[in-house]
Design a protein around this motif. Sequence first.
Motif, mmCIF file in Angstrom:
data_model
loop_
_atom_site.group_PDB
_atom_site.id
_atom_site.type_symbol
_atom_site.label_atom_id
_atom_site.label_comp_id
_atom_site.label_asym_id
_atom_site.label_seq_id
_atom_site.Cartn_x
_atom_site.Cartn_y
_atom_site.Cartn_z
ATOM 1 N N ALA A 271 35.495 66.519 22.037
ATOM 2 C CA ALA A 271 34.552 67.578 22.646
ATOM 3 C C ALA A 271 35.364 68.494 23.511
ATOM 4 O O ALA A 271 36.546 68.203 23.987
ATOM 5 C CB ALA A 271 33.527 66.915 23.859
ATOM 6 N N PHE A 272 34.967 69.665 23.318
ATOM 7 C CA PHE A 272 35.714 70.944 23.902
ATOM 8 C C PHE A 272 34.691 71.770 24.688
ATOM 9 O O PHE A 272 33.401 71.386 24.896
ATOM 10 C CB PHE A 272 36.051 71.831 22.787
ATOM 11 C CG PHE A 272 36.978 71.485 21.775
ATOM 12 C CD1 PHE A 272 38.395 71.600 21.951
ATOM 13 C CD2 PHE A 272 36.446 70.971 20.488
ATOM 14 C CE1 PHE A 272 39.404 71.212 21.115
ATOM 15 C CE2 PHE A 272 37.422 70.328 19.702
ATOM 16 C CZ PHE A 272 38.779 70.461 20.019
ATOM 17 N N ASN A 273 35.297 72.356 25.732
ATOM 18 C CA ASN A 273 34.252 73.266 26.656
ATOM 19 C C ASN A 273 34.939 74.696 26.679
ATOM 20 O O ASN A 273 36.027 74.910 27.478
ATOM 21 C CB ASN A 273 34.365 72.668 28.050
ATOM 22 C CG ASN A 273 33.373 73.218 28.817
ATOM 23 O OD1 ASN A 273 32.466 74.442 28.494
ATOM 24 N ND2 ASN A 273 33.325 72.754 30.212
ATOM 25 N N GLY A 274 34.347 75.450 25.765
ATOM 26 C CA GLY A 274 34.504 76.952 25.511
ATOM 27 C C GLY A 274 36.004 77.164 25.007
ATOM 28 O O GLY A 274 36.732 77.669 25.746
ATOM 29 N N PRO A 275 36.239 76.699 23.731
ATOM 30 C CA PRO A 275 37.302 76.871 23.085
ATOM 31 C C PRO A 275 37.522 78.392 22.957
ATOM 32 O O PRO A 275 36.633 79.167 22.491
ATOM 33 C CB PRO A 275 37.380 76.218 22.052
ATOM 34 C CG PRO A 275 36.023 75.789 21.422
ATOM 35 C CD PRO A 275 35.428 75.675 22.945
ATOM 36 N N SER A 276 38.738 79.107 23.006
ATOM 37 C CA SER A 276 38.859 80.638 23.076
ATOM 38 C C SER A 276 40.158 80.799 22.172
ATOM 39 O O SER A 276 40.297 81.963 22.013
ATOM 40 C CB SER A 276 39.136 81.150 24.276
ATOM 41 O OG SER A 276 40.058 80.347 25.231
ATOM 42 N N GLY A 277 41.071 80.040 22.070
ATOM 43 C CA GLY A 277 42.367 80.348 21.030
ATOM 44 C C GLY A 277 42.626 79.385 20.081
ATOM 45 O O GLY A 277 42.529 78.107 20.439
#
Length: 464
Positions: A271-277
């Motif tokens: 699980a991730f929370n707002g992956p951006s890069g």
Amino acid sequence: MKKHLLSTIFLLSIFIIIGGSGCKKSTTDTSLPTLTTQNVMLDVTSTSAQSGGTITSAGGSGVLANGVVYSTSNHLPTLADTKVVAAITTYTYSFTANLTGLTPNTTYYLRAYASNQYGTAYGAVISFTTSATLASVTGVVTTFAGSGNPGFLDGIGTGAWFNNPGGLATDAQGNVYISDTFNNSIRKMTPDGTVTTISGNGTAGYIDGPAANAEFFAPAGLTLDKSGNIYVADFGNNVIRKISADGLTVSTFAGNGYPAFADGAAAKVAAFNGPSGVAFDSKGSLFVVDQNNNMIRKISSASVSLVAGVRAGGYINTTVDSATGFWGAFKHPVSIVIDANDNLYISDLKNSAIRQITPAGVISTVAGGPGQSTLVGLASGLCIDKVGNIFMTDESGRVIELTAGRSLYDLAGTSGVSGYADGAGTAAQFSQPQGIAVDGNGNIYVADYNNHRIRKVVVTAVNN
């Protein structure tokens, strides 16, 4: 009785005076100041450069003088070597020193100093080498694509419309791939400026399958593997998506869609929370900036693991040690790039820093950070060229270069200035620039977020 009481009080008073003076210790503070040397050099040319430092404590008395000292032969320069006195910026206790009259193509050793009445203290030593002929460096900015109006339209150059473009990536052919954030789509721009849509129909959603029908939710950073597959940090869906090299199919590469933190099998457990890069290393592992978890994650062998960071966020440089729970700390990291030696570089936005993680897990700050936040400002997008120069966007309005030799140059725009203007250096203006990418010819492309445009920056070096 009264006389006896007065005698007792008198004797007690004498005891307190004598005892108090006998036990009293000196409280004089004779400590020296404490300070740090600015961690990168600015605007290094053949004969000039800029440095500085930050005073973290004045010590036992007020600071009487401060600045930098430098030498070509003494690896621990002191006041006996060349010095430049600088004025303190009161609010931050930082100072800047301009070095002039330097010798071309020469290595210098430099550190900051501060003196009070008890002596002089020094920051850490850094070294830099002047250029043989360089007089100045600047970036010339033009508008490459986008009308400036928020919309969703394919076309050529300014005939194309974007809606807050975010992440950028380039391929070996010079094509630029764009996460068109509020169009919830992935776009492609060829070297001649022709913009087409690869996937996404403008609707925010989460649908895998044929690229024509797939949906994204505020896609952010993206990258390509050696086979030409595109990997997208699908920020709003909390997953990493994959677009096949033929552009026909979209699938979920990692993440279960829930905003959380969990390591494990990439397909259903992680699980991730707002992956951006996202960025690949030389071994084919995909590294992810998990922005809202304040973490750096790794996807390898169909499994997700923690590289560094803690969910609470913060600012800690350390060596990662999972056995003892040392993971370092970041605060709202945004982007990631990886050099030829597999060092990770992360834009740590709310710490105003560029952080490095070595393959051995050593975390350090290579530019900016507490006391030096103005160097990189609101560091957002990152990219790296084939010789190791890092280019970055500062959300407050700049494009910056950090050379492989650790010299920093403001290429275009001005910190704290938001607008739209083409031109060279500070004549150019951006509005919250985000993603940045560099092609094989050294051309830089910037996602000018609030101007709904893709800008092109050509670095121009002027020699003596």
